[in-house]
Design a protein around this motif. Sequence first.
Motif, PDB file in Angstrom:
ATOM      1  N   SER A  58      -2.990 -16.787  -0.287  1.00 26.65           N
ATOM      2  CA  SER A  58      -1.534 -16.780  -0.189  1.00 26.65           C
ATOM      3  C   SER A  58      -0.910 -16.505  -1.557  1.00 26.65           C
ATOM      4  O   SER A  58      -1.588 -16.507  -2.579  1.00 26.65           O
ATOM      5  CB  SER A  58      -1.033 -18.114   0.352  1.00 26.65           C
ATOM      6  OG  SER A  58      -1.363 -19.155  -0.551  1.00 26.65           O
ATOM      7  N   SER A  59       0.399 -16.311  -1.532  1.00 30.70           N
ATOM      8  CA  SER A  59       1.168 -16.141  -2.760  1.00 30.70           C
ATOM      9  C   SER A  59       1.504 -17.513  -3.318  1.00 30.70           C
ATOM     10  O   SER A  59       1.655 -18.480  -2.576  1.00 30.70           O
ATOM     11  CB  SER A  59       2.459 -15.388  -2.450  1.00 30.70           C
ATOM     12  OG  SER A  59       3.318 -15.392  -3.566  1.00 30.70           O
ATOM     13  N   SER A  60       1.638 -17.580  -4.632  1.00 29.03           N
ATOM     14  CA  SER A  60       2.071 -18.840  -5.243  1.00 29.03           C
ATOM     15  C   SER A  60       3.510 -19.137  -4.835  1.00 29.03           C
ATOM     16  O   SER A  60       3.947 -20.285  -4.899  1.00 29.03           O
ATOM     17  CB  SER A  60       1.942 -18.775  -6.764  1.00 29.03           C
ATOM     18  OG  SER A  60       2.652 -17.672  -7.267  1.00 29.03           O
ATOM     19  N   GLY A  61       4.236 -18.124  -4.396  1.00 27.95           N
ATOM     20  CA  GLY A  61       5.559 -18.305  -3.822  1.00 27.95           C
ATOM     21  C   GLY A  61       6.688 -18.167  -4.818  1.00 27.95           C
ATOM     22  O   GLY A  61       6.520 -18.332  -6.020  1.00 27.95           O
ATOM     23  N   ALA A  62       7.855 -17.866  -4.293  1.00 28.20           N
ATOM     24  CA  ALA A  62       9.033 -17.678  -5.123  1.00 28.20           C
ATOM     25  C   ALA A  62       9.579 -18.998  -5.649  1.00 28.20           C
ATOM     26  O   ALA A  62      10.324 -19.022  -6.610  1.00 28.20           O
ATOM     27  CB  ALA A  62      10.106 -16.950  -4.330  1.00 28.20           C
ATOM     28  N   GLU A  63       9.213 -20.119  -5.006  1.00 26.86           N
ATOM     29  CA  GLU A  63       9.604 -21.440  -5.496  1.00 26.86           C
ATOM     30  C   GLU A  63       8.361 -22.192  -5.970  1.00 26.86           C
ATOM     31  O   GLU A  63       8.210 -23.385  -5.761  1.00 26.86           O
ATOM     32  CB  GLU A  63      10.370 -22.211  -4.427  1.00 26.86           C
ATOM     33  CG  GLU A  63      11.747 -21.632  -4.203  1.00 26.86           C
ATOM     34  CD  GLU A  63      12.664 -22.525  -3.390  1.00 26.86           C
ATOM     35  OE1 GLU A  63      12.170 -23.381  -2.626  1.00 26.86           O
ATOM     36  OE2 GLU A  63      13.887 -22.364  -3.526  1.00 26.86           O
ATOM     37  N   ARG A  64       7.504 -21.464  -6.633  1.00 26.67           N
ATOM     38  CA  ARG A  64       6.217 -21.953  -7.105  1.00 26.67           C
ATOM     39  C   ARG A  64       6.336 -23.104  -8.093  1.00 26.67           C
ATOM     40  O   ARG A  64       7.339 -23.272  -8.774  1.00 26.67           O
ATOM     41  CB  ARG A  64       5.503 -20.813  -7.799  1.00 26.67           C
ATOM     42  CG  ARG A  64       6.355 -20.429  -8.999  1.00 26.67           C
ATOM     43  CD  ARG A  64       5.912 -19.395  -9.963  1.00 26.67           C
ATOM     44  NE  ARG A  64       4.635 -19.536 -10.524  1.00 26.67           N
ATOM     45  CZ  ARG A  64       3.773 -18.521 -10.598  1.00 26.67           C
ATOM     46  NH1 ARG A  64       4.094 -17.346 -10.134  1.00 26.67           N
ATOM     47  NH2 ARG A  64       2.633 -18.674 -11.159  1.00 26.67           N
ATOM     48  N   MET A  65       5.266 -23.870  -8.162  1.00 27.84           N
ATOM     49  CA  MET A  65       5.162 -24.921  -9.160  1.00 27.84           C
ATOM     50  C   MET A  65       5.084 -24.265 -10.537  1.00 27.84           C
ATOM     51  O   MET A  65       4.451 -23.217 -10.709  1.00 27.84           O
ATOM     52  CB  MET A  65       3.889 -25.730  -8.909  1.00 27.84           C
ATOM     53  CG  MET A  65       3.619 -26.792  -9.942  1.00 27.84           C
ATOM     54  SD  MET A  65       2.030 -27.596  -9.675  1.00 27.84           S
ATOM     55  CE  MET A  65       0.916 -26.320 -10.240  1.00 27.84           C
ATOM     56  N   LEU A  66       5.736 -24.864 -11.515  1.00 24.43           N
ATOM     57  CA  LEU A  66       5.680 -24.356 -12.883  1.00 24.43           C
ATOM     58  C   LEU A  66       4.527 -25.008 -13.620  1.00 24.43           C
ATOM     59  O   LEU A  66       4.280 -26.204 -13.477  1.00 24.43           O
ATOM     60  CB  LEU A  66       6.984 -24.658 -13.623  1.00 24.43           C
ATOM     61  CG  LEU A  66       8.221 -23.935 -13.107  1.00 24.43           C
ATOM     62  CD1 LEU A  66       9.458 -24.444 -13.834  1.00 24.43           C
ATOM     63  CD2 LEU A  66       8.088 -22.438 -13.277  1.00 24.43           C
TER      64      LEU A  66
END
Length: 162
Positions: free
Chosen positions: A80-88
């Motif tokens: 999957s993608s780390s996502g647009a609201e991914r953990m920093l």
Amino acid sequence: MVYTEENIREVLNKILEPPLALFSLQVQNRKNHALIEISLDHLEQKTGAVSLFDCEEVSKRLKEELDNWGEEFDFTLQVSSSGAERMLRLPEDFGRFQGLLAKLEVLLDNGTWDKRVYRLGPRTGDTIELTPYEKRGPRRKVVKPIQKPLSEIRKGNLFLEL
């Protein structure tokens, strides 16, 4: 055979080509089965989000490699993608995502931790400029940026403004 994060990471290092990169990897081995969860990062995309096509291609190539290891061990593969609201990843992601919004857990002056949304500003040494986020509206007030020591930021995620 037992799949480990180390040997899966070695295969991924051969498969992944910039601008795609590994964000996270988890391998859970059970009797005769492994769950392999991979999260990808796109180094040239504004929020690091990866396309569905990229996830499918990495999944297909990794499955082909793992199938060559033998059939005596079954696995489930999730890419999957780390996502647009991914953990920093703190503090290194502050520079990469400068100018974007992030929901951060910060230490307040009263000694408590609080989650708030900030616009990430420039980082200077062990300090970052944060501008508290105010939703746009008819009575939008001017909010001054604050300087926050990195040690007073515990965790965070990117935050999408809709």
